[in-house]
Design a protein around this motif. Structure first.
Motif, mmCIF file in Angstrom:
data_model
loop_
_atom_site.group_PDB
_atom_site.id
_atom_site.type_symbol
_atom_site.label_atom_id
_atom_site.label_comp_id
_atom_site.label_asym_id
_atom_site.label_seq_id
_atom_site.Cartn_x
_atom_site.Cartn_y
_atom_site.Cartn_z
ATOM 1 N N ILE A 59 -2.523 6.042 -7.632
ATOM 2 C CA ILE A 59 -1.740 5.927 -6.411
ATOM 3 C C ILE A 59 -1.058 7.272 -6.219
ATOM 4 O O ILE A 59 -0.388 7.761 -7.134
ATOM 5 N N VAL A 60 -1.272 7.879 -5.044
ATOM 6 C CA VAL A 60 -0.680 9.194 -4.781
ATOM 7 C C VAL A 60 0.180 9.143 -3.517
ATOM 8 O O VAL A 60 -0.097 8.364 -2.604
ATOM 9 N N PRO A 61 1.202 9.993 -3.452
ATOM 10 C CA PRO A 61 2.020 10.045 -2.239
ATOM 11 C C PRO A 61 1.181 10.502 -1.043
ATOM 12 O O PRO A 61 0.255 11.319 -1.191
ATOM 13 N N ASN A 62 1.492 9.986 0.129
ATOM 14 C CA ASN A 62 0.763 10.363 1.353
ATOM 15 C C ASN A 62 0.634 11.871 1.516
ATOM 16 O O ASN A 62 -0.419 12.362 1.924
ATOM 17 N N GLU A 63 1.703 12.609 1.209
ATOM 18 C CA GLU A 63 1.678 14.055 1.440
ATOM 19 C C GLU A 63 0.736 14.805 0.501
ATOM 20 O O GLU A 63 0.420 15.966 0.733
ATOM 21 N N LYS A 64 0.255 14.137 -0.553
ATOM 22 C CA LYS A 64 -0.694 14.774 -1.472
ATOM 23 C C LYS A 64 -2.132 14.369 -1.185
ATOM 24 O O LYS A 64 -3.042 14.739 -1.917
ATOM 25 N N PHE A 85 -4.336 -8.310 -0.286
ATOM 26 C CA PHE A 85 -5.305 -7.433 -0.953
ATOM 27 C C PHE A 85 -6.171 -6.791 0.113
ATOM 28 O O PHE A 85 -6.741 -7.476 0.958
ATOM 29 N N ARG A 86 -6.256 -5.473 0.075
ATOM 30 C CA ARG A 86 -7.012 -4.744 1.085
ATOM 31 C C ARG A 86 -8.146 -3.971 0.427
ATOM 32 O O ARG A 86 -7.980 -3.373 -0.628
ATOM 33 N N PRO A 90 -10.341 5.294 -0.494
ATOM 34 C CA PRO A 90 -8.880 5.211 -0.496
ATOM 35 C C PRO A 90 -8.343 4.423 0.699
ATOM 36 O O PRO A 90 -8.961 4.394 1.765
ATOM 37 N N ASN A 91 -7.186 3.786 0.464
ATOM 38 C CA ASN A 91 -6.530 3.086 1.563
ATOM 39 C C ASN A 91 -5.021 3.081 1.366
ATOM 40 O O ASN A 91 -4.541 3.284 0.250
ATOM 41 N N PRO A 92 -4.282 2.869 2.460
ATOM 42 C CA PRO A 92 -2.819 2.855 2.370
ATOM 43 C C PRO A 92 -2.342 1.721 1.460
ATOM 44 O O PRO A 92 -2.913 0.630 1.472
ATOM 45 N N LEU A 93 -1.314 1.995 0.681
ATOM 46 C CA LEU A 93 -0.737 0.992 -0.204
ATOM 47 C C LEU A 93 0.357 0.237 0.548
ATOM 48 O O LEU A 93 1.457 0.751 0.743
ATOM 49 N N ARG A 94 -0.016 -0.928 1.028
ATOM 50 C CA ARG A 94 0.897 -1.789 1.793
ATOM 51 C C ARG A 94 1.534 -0.977 2.918
ATOM 52 O O ARG A 94 0.838 -0.256 3.609
ATOM 53 N N ASN A 95 2.847 -1.121 3.089
ATOM 54 C CA ASN A 95 3.556 -0.319 4.101
ATOM 55 C C ASN A 95 4.362 0.782 3.434
ATOM 56 O O ASN A 95 5.387 1.214 3.953
ATOM 57 N N LEU A 96 3.887 1.239 2.298
ATOM 58 C CA LEU A 96 4.591 2.259 1.518
ATOM 59 C C LEU A 96 3.971 3.633 1.773
ATOM 60 O O LEU A 96 2.823 3.725 2.217
ATOM 61 N N PRO A 97 4.690 4.699 1.460
ATOM 62 C CA PRO A 97 4.161 6.047 1.704
ATOM 63 C C PRO A 97 3.212 6.533 0.605
ATOM 64 O O PRO A 97 3.340 7.653 0.102
ATOM 65 N N ASN A 134 6.285 -4.145 -11.979
ATOM 66 C CA ASN A 134 7.190 -3.729 -10.914
ATOM 67 C C ASN A 134 6.605 -2.485 -10.265
ATOM 68 O O ASN A 134 6.307 -1.505 -10.954
ATOM 69 N N LEU A 135 6.416 -2.520 -8.951
ATOM 70 C CA LEU A 135 5.691 -1.455 -8.255
ATOM 71 C C LEU A 135 6.366 -0.088 -8.360
ATOM 72 O O LEU A 135 5.705 0.908 -8.629
ATOM 73 N N SER A 136 7.666 -0.005 -8.178
ATOM 74 C CA SER A 136 8.330 1.311 -8.215
ATOM 75 C C SER A 136 8.268 1.921 -9.616
ATOM 76 O O SER A 136 8.026 3.123 -9.760
ATOM 77 N N GLU A 137 8.456 1.106 -10.658
ATOM 78 C CA GLU A 137 8.336 1.622 -12.028
ATOM 79 C C GLU A 137 6.903 2.058 -12.320
ATOM 80 O O GLU A 137 6.671 3.077 -12.971
ATOM 81 N N PHE A 138 5.943 1.281 -11.826
ATOM 82 C CA PHE A 138 4.533 1.589 -12.037
ATOM 83 C C PHE A 138 4.150 2.902 -11.363
ATOM 84 O O PHE A 138 3.501 3.756 -11.963
ATOM 85 N N ILE A 139 4.574 3.101 -10.120
ATOM 86 C CA ILE A 139 4.278 4.351 -9.411
ATOM 87 C C ILE A 139 4.914 5.534 -10.136
ATOM 88 O O ILE A 139 4.296 6.592 -10.281
#
Length: 143
Positions: free
Chosen positions: A42-47, A66-67, A79-86, A130-135
């Motif tokens: 999982i990478v930030p949108n800007e990367k 699930f997408r 690749p695809n967007p991760l939910r509504n997250l950046p 937990n998503l934030s810890e995982f990222i």
């Protein structure tokens, strides 16, 4: 780092190399890739940047959220967007240069296929973490 689908029509780039990989063993990821597990990051949108073929991408979404995005020509997951997250979910089998990438986590180990002989490396989670810890784990700088 460059990546593309099987037929090469969909191409993308990840800027930088400070990301790590995970494998997911849930039944959805196994079905999506037709294999033992799904290896991804999982990478930030800007990367992340599309280089070509965005017009060839089709999407399918399960009611659970699930997408699955895929090349409409060859069927490769892309690749695809991760939910509504950046962030962007990236299947790492598409990367040209697998260089010095490391698997740091195993997800949904409780759902691992009974016939999967894989020796697990990294932190193991029976369920989704937990998503934030995982990222944060995936974005951690290399030691």
């Amino acid at each position: 780092m460059l990546g593309h689908c099987l037929c090469g029509q969909v191409e993308f780039e990840i800027v930088g190399e400070s990301f790590k990989l995970y494998q997911c063993h849930c039944s959805l990821c196994r079905r999506q890739g037709g294999s033992l597990s799904n290896a991804a990051t999982i990478v930030p949108n800007e990367k992340f940047r599309w280089l070509a073929g965005a017009e060839f991408i089709s999407s399918w979404m399960k009611e659970s959220g699930f997408r699955s995005d895929f090349c409409s020509i060859c069927g490769s997951p892309v690749p695809n967007p991760l939910r509504n997250l950046p962030y962007i979910w990236v299947p790492t089998g598409l990367l040209e240069d697998n260089g010095d990438l490391q698997i740091v986590a195993q997800l949904c180990v409780a759902y691992k296929a009974s016939w999967d002989p894989t020796i697990l490396q990294g932190v193991c989670y029976d369920e989704l973490p937990n998503l934030s810890e995982f990222i944060s784990l995936l974005q951690a700088a290399k030691a």
